[in-house]
Write an enzyme that holds these catalytic residues in place. Structure first.
Site, PDB file in Angstrom:
ATOM      1  N   LYS A 107       0.805  -1.208   0.000  1.00  0.00           N
ATOM      2  CA  LYS A 107       0.000   0.000   0.000  1.00  0.00           C
ATOM      3  C   LYS A 107       0.845   1.268   0.000  1.00  0.00           C
ATOM      4  O   LYS A 107       0.339   2.347  -0.268  1.00  0.00           O
ATOM      5  CB  LYS A 107      -0.989  -0.020   1.163  1.00  0.00           C
ATOM      6  CG  LYS A 107      -1.984  -1.171   0.998  1.00  0.00           C
ATOM      7  CD  LYS A 107      -3.208  -1.009   1.845  1.00  0.00           C
ATOM      8  CE  LYS A 107      -4.267  -2.050   1.515  1.00  0.00           C
ATOM      9  NZ  LYS A 107      -3.918  -3.408   1.982  1.00  0.00           N
TER      10      LYS A 107
HETATM   11  C1  LIG Z   1      -4.662  -4.419   1.522  1.00  0.00           C
HETATM   12  C2  LIG Z   1      -3.952  -5.712   1.440  1.00  0.00           C
HETATM   13  C3  LIG Z   1      -4.362  -6.719   0.561  1.00  0.00           C
HETATM   14  C4  LIG Z   1      -5.615  -6.576  -0.288  1.00  0.00           C
HETATM   15  O1  LIG Z   1      -5.464  -5.623  -1.310  1.00  0.00           O
HETATM   16  P1  LIG Z   1      -6.750  -5.040  -2.062  1.00  0.00           P
HETATM   17  O2  LIG Z   1      -6.229  -4.033  -3.005  1.00  0.00           O
HETATM   18  O3  LIG Z   1      -7.639  -4.460  -1.017  1.00  0.00           O
HETATM   19  O4  LIG Z   1      -7.399  -6.203  -2.741  1.00  0.00           O
HETATM   20  C5  LIG Z   1      -3.612  -7.873   0.474  1.00  0.00           C
HETATM   21  N1  LIG Z   1      -2.514  -8.060   1.230  1.00  0.00           N
HETATM   22  C6  LIG Z   1      -2.085  -7.126   2.102  1.00  0.00           C
HETATM   23  C7  LIG Z   1      -0.882  -7.407   2.916  1.00  0.00           C
HETATM   24  C8  LIG Z   1      -2.781  -5.925   2.218  1.00  0.00           C
HETATM   25  O5  LIG Z   1      -2.345  -5.003   3.087  1.00  0.00           O
END
Ligand SMILES: *Cc1c(COP(=O)(O)O)cnc(C)c1O
Length: 432
Positions: A107
């Protein structure tokens, strides 16, 4: 680039408007009005380019009407000072490591690009901004890091009490300054609902310039497409079709992969891999979309029962179920399967996966078996395994490497404000 609302095609916004408003007034999601494709000369020479080079080219192709190439270069430079390496697990199976940023989860890519883009616009307009963000674990840390001490912006993070890991909680609750954490006595879906309601509330919107940093914001989605291009560049020499497996919760990450595909990235197939929160795999199987309350699992950042990017994901296919499932296969795994996968990969290759990453690994293996095809499989590692220390060490029955950055966090004191999952309480807090 104009962005249109998924609910009302005639509602349009510029990039700047879409970034600061997050959601159109009709509560749809912003989508790019048209998707330009990258030149074949770029794709032919992509293997020689750096990550940031690729990011500038892809970003500029998409947003040339909104930002000059020089602006895009500055935004990319501010955003990405870390790598997205592809690591070989076996000759056919590779992992795209997206956890080398400051919060050690993928993210960071979206949050930092969004922070840089907002700062770019704020320099011009001098608006005060209040960012509201709901997190199932990793978004909050990435957003907190991305916006920490950015002038003119304050950040309020809502997270479900007791449902994020120790390290994740420390990442949200220890920065201070312009970052505030609200510990919600509820689920991630409650947090997400409170944020959504705030954006629709007249009084709050007339008091503040509210902005969202959730994956519904188009400024988070766009930069996530960059690493699909980079992964392709790093594996192109293998000369085989590429399949990506994406561990999914809110489906922003997978939507960004589809955006890359629509921009001309040669991808053979995508795998939507989830935990027991499996509404999208079930949609792909049956064409019925049935959101459910979220279920708690060990891959907690994917505990989403009503994925906010579902509408966007299917809109890339003009909401055509048949077309969607031609390109995407969905699989889901329970906690026992996820742990078995973590153990098996560790025993065979010494590679340590976080539980989310293991779900993607399993999805890739399942697709390989079912399709019988020969391809370069790339699964996305979305978080560093040490972010889920107890779980990973307990599962592998061995101590794992902890980066300094995470070790230091554990010694800091948590600072969070408790909140009931009621909108009137949240609103009262915001109006202070
Ligand atoms: C947010 C997150 C996901 C999921 O991603 P999306 O874009 O919401 O599908 C998967 N793995 C981790 C470690 C995350 O922080």
């Amino acid at each position: 680039m104009q962005f249109y609302s998924t609910r009302t095609r005639s509602i349009k916004a510029s990039l700047e408007e879409a970034v600061f408003k997050s959601l159109p007034a009709d509560n749809g999601l912003y989508m790019p009005e048209s998707i330009p494709t990258l030149s074949s000369s770029f794709l032919d020479t992509i293997e020689n380019r750096s990550f940031n080079d690729i990011a500038v080219e892809v970003g500029h192709t998409l947003l040339a009407e909104d930002l000059s190439r020089r602006d895009m270069e500055e935004i990319v430079e501010r955003s990405f000072s870390f790598d997205a390496p592809v690591v070989e697990i076996t000759p056919d199976t590779h992992v795209l490591e997206l956890f080398h940023g400051p919060s050690m989860a993928f993210k960071d890519f979206g949050a930092r690009f969004m922070a840089a883009l907002m700062s770019h616009y704020l320099v011009r307009s001098q608006k005060e901004i209040k960012i509201l963000v709901a997190t199932s674990g990793d978004t909050g840390g990435a957003v907190a890091q991305g916006f920490y001490k950015v002038p003119g912006i304050s950040v309020t993070i809502l997270y479900p009490s007791g449902k994020v890991s120790d390290i994740q909680e420390k990442q949200l609750t220890t920065l201070g300054h312009n970052i505030t954490a609200l510990e919600v006595d509820g689920t991630f879906d409650d947090c997400q609902r409170l944020v959504k309601e705030a954006f629709l509330d007249q009084e709050l919107n007339s008091t503040y310039n509210l902005a969202s940093a959730n994956s519904i914001n188009i400024a988070r989605l766009i930069p996530q497409s960059f690493y699909y291009f980079s992964a392709y560049a790093q594996t192109k020499h293998l000369g085989k079709p590429v399949v990506f497996s994406v561990p999914s919760g809110n489906f922003g990450n997978l939507s960004a992969g589809i955006l890359a595909y629509r921009m001309g990235l040669p991808v053979e197939h995508f795998v939507a891999a989830t935990n027991r929160n499996n509404v999208v795999p079930r949609y792909l199987e049956s064409s019925a979309y049935a959101p459910l309350p979220s279920i708690e699992t060990i891959s907690n950042a994917m505990d989403v029962g009503s994925p906010s990017n579902f509408v966007r994901l299917t809109r890339f296919f003009e909401d055509d179920w048949q077309e969607t499932r031609k390109l995407i296969s969905g699989y889901y795994f329970d906690d026992e399967q996820t742990k078995a996968s973590m153990r098996q990969v560790f025993e065979q290759t010494h590679y340590v996966m976080c539980p989310h990453t293991a779900v993607a690994y399993e999805g890739l293996q399942k697709y390989r078996t079912e399709s019988g095809q020969d391809f370069t499989g790339i699964f996305l590692a979305t978080a560093h395994p040490a972010k889920f220390l107890d779980l990973v060490e307990g599962t592998l029955e061995t101590p794992i490497f902890i980066p300094e950055r995470l070790k230091n966090l554990l010694s800091l004191d948590k600072n969070a404000i408790p909140l009931k999952p009621r909108f009137q309480d949240f609103k009262a807090y915001l109006l202070g």
